[in-house]
Scaffold this motif. Structure first.
Motif, PDB file in Angstrom:
ATOM      1  N   CYS A  57      27.283  26.490 -85.806  1.00  0.00           N
ATOM      2  CA  CYS A  57      25.988  25.945 -85.166  1.00  0.00           C
ATOM      3  C   CYS A  57      24.932  25.973 -86.230  1.00  0.00           C
ATOM      4  CB  CYS A  57      25.728  27.150 -84.134  1.00  0.00           C
ATOM      5  SG  CYS A  57      25.314  28.603 -84.648  1.00  0.00           S
ATOM      6  N   TYR A  58      23.607  25.668 -85.940  1.00  0.00           N
ATOM      7  CA  TYR A  58      22.489  26.074 -86.777  1.00  0.00           C
ATOM      8  C   TYR A  58      22.174  27.480 -86.971  1.00  0.00           C
ATOM      9  CZ  TYR A  58      21.807  20.878 -85.944  1.00  0.00           C
ATOM     10  OH  TYR A  58      22.198  19.614 -85.823  1.00  0.00           O
ATOM     11  N   ASP A  59      21.505  27.706 -88.185  1.00  0.00           N
ATOM     12  CA  ASP A  59      21.086  29.224 -88.362  1.00  0.00           C
ATOM     13  C   ASP A  59      20.090  29.776 -87.065  1.00  0.00           C
ATOM     14  OD1 ASP A  59      22.281  30.349 -90.689  1.00  0.00           O
ATOM     15  OD2 ASP A  59      21.424  28.422 -91.553  1.00  0.00           O
ATOM     16  N   THR A  72      27.562  28.812 -90.090  1.00  0.00           N
ATOM     17  CA  THR A  72      26.381  28.129 -90.191  1.00  0.00           C
ATOM     18  C   THR A  72      25.864  27.404 -91.486  1.00  0.00           C
ATOM     19  OG1 THR A  72      24.884  30.042 -90.731  1.00  0.00           O
ATOM     20  CG2 THR A  72      25.470  29.875 -88.446  1.00  0.00           C
ATOM     21  N   ALA A  87      27.102  23.680 -94.103  1.00  0.00           N
ATOM     22  CA  ALA A  87      28.036  24.416 -93.226  1.00  0.00           C
ATOM     23  C   ALA A  87      29.569  24.401 -93.777  1.00  0.00           C
ATOM     24  CB  ALA A  87      27.837  24.241 -91.888  1.00  0.00           C
TER      25      ALA A  87
END
Length: 261
Positions: free
Chosen positions: A230-232, A253, A91
């Protein structure tokens, strides 16, 4: 986003700077439909007729379309420390695309990743490399009932070394006399539980960021820039937006960056 309602739909793929979860097999996935189906189909099916009665069907549909925060927080907890750090490094490669929207010596609001979020240490590293001034949020500086965040400067190069105390809600925070309002920052990186493809954000449930940013957003101010990190698997198709929700300007992300406005 304070309301956890989510409407999950299928749409044709669209060109964008960030890949969807389905196109990124390296990222962990949150398969809400399969989780709920496996656990609930048997319970809600009429044993005699094999059909689903209307009351049970409504409960089933609501569970599918309104998943609670724990669906996302559980998925975050399943990640190892190495996986979190790997995704955070990926990221951080996209942070360069923020620089064109920031002034020199920009003031950047960060946060502690204390609940399995995408690690924020790479954000601090980025700030220090570019001589940006990083800040951390403080809750309740004007009284326990005041939800407006204020921000304190970071004078350490590692978040783990910043002196903190644990707030009653569980988050770490640092206290300092030099507190800034959100309007004095150039960018705020907002924690989130989920975010949709229009920039609507499901927060952690306290409403602190929406309360803090609502006045500047409603007045049409471009400052501070509001960025999700954030995460995907935290990206969903659509969240139901409430009148008090403040949408993001952009999202980063591991698979890319996306601008919403």
């Amino acid at each position: 986003m304070s309301n956890t309602q989510i409407s999950i739909t299928r749409k044709s793929s669209q060109s964008t700077e960030i890949k969807g979860v389905a196109d990124n097999p390296a990222s962990p996935r949150l398969d809400l439909n399969s989780n709920v189906t496996e656990n609930m189909i048997t319970a809600i099916t009429d044993n005699d007729s094999g059909s689903i009665n209307s009351v049970q069907q409504n409960d089933y549909v609501n569970t599918l379309t309104h998943p609670p925060r724990r669906h996302f927080t559980r998925q975050r907890r399943l990640l190892t420390t190495n996986q979190r750090q790997h995704f955070a490094r990926d990221a951080s490669l996209h942070l360069v695309k923020l620089q064109q929207r920031l002034p020199a010596n920009a003031r950047i609001g960060l946060y502690y990743d204390g609940f399995g979020e995408l690690p924020t240490q790479p954000l601090l590293d980025w700030c220090l490399r570019l001589n940006y001034q990083p800040y951390l949020p403080v809750v309740g500086s004007l009284g326990h009932d005041d939800k407006r965040l204020r921000f304190v400067p970071i004078y350490h190069n590692k978040l783990i070394n910043v002196p903190t105390r644990i707030h009653s809600l569980g988050m770490k925070q640092n206290h300092h006399r030099r507190l800034l309002w959100a309007s004095e920052l150039d960018l705020i990186v907002c924690p989130l539980t989920a975010v949709d493809t229009q920039g609507n954000r499901m927060g952690m449930g306290g409403g602190f960021y929406d309360t803090t940013l609502s006045k500047s957003y409603q007045s049409g101010y471009k400052k501070p820039l509001k960025i999700g990190w954030c995460y995907d698997f935290q990206v969903v198709e659509q969240l139901v937006r409430q009148s008090w929700d403040v949408p993001l300007d952009g999202l980063i992300t591991p698979s890319g960056i996306r601008w919403f406005r």
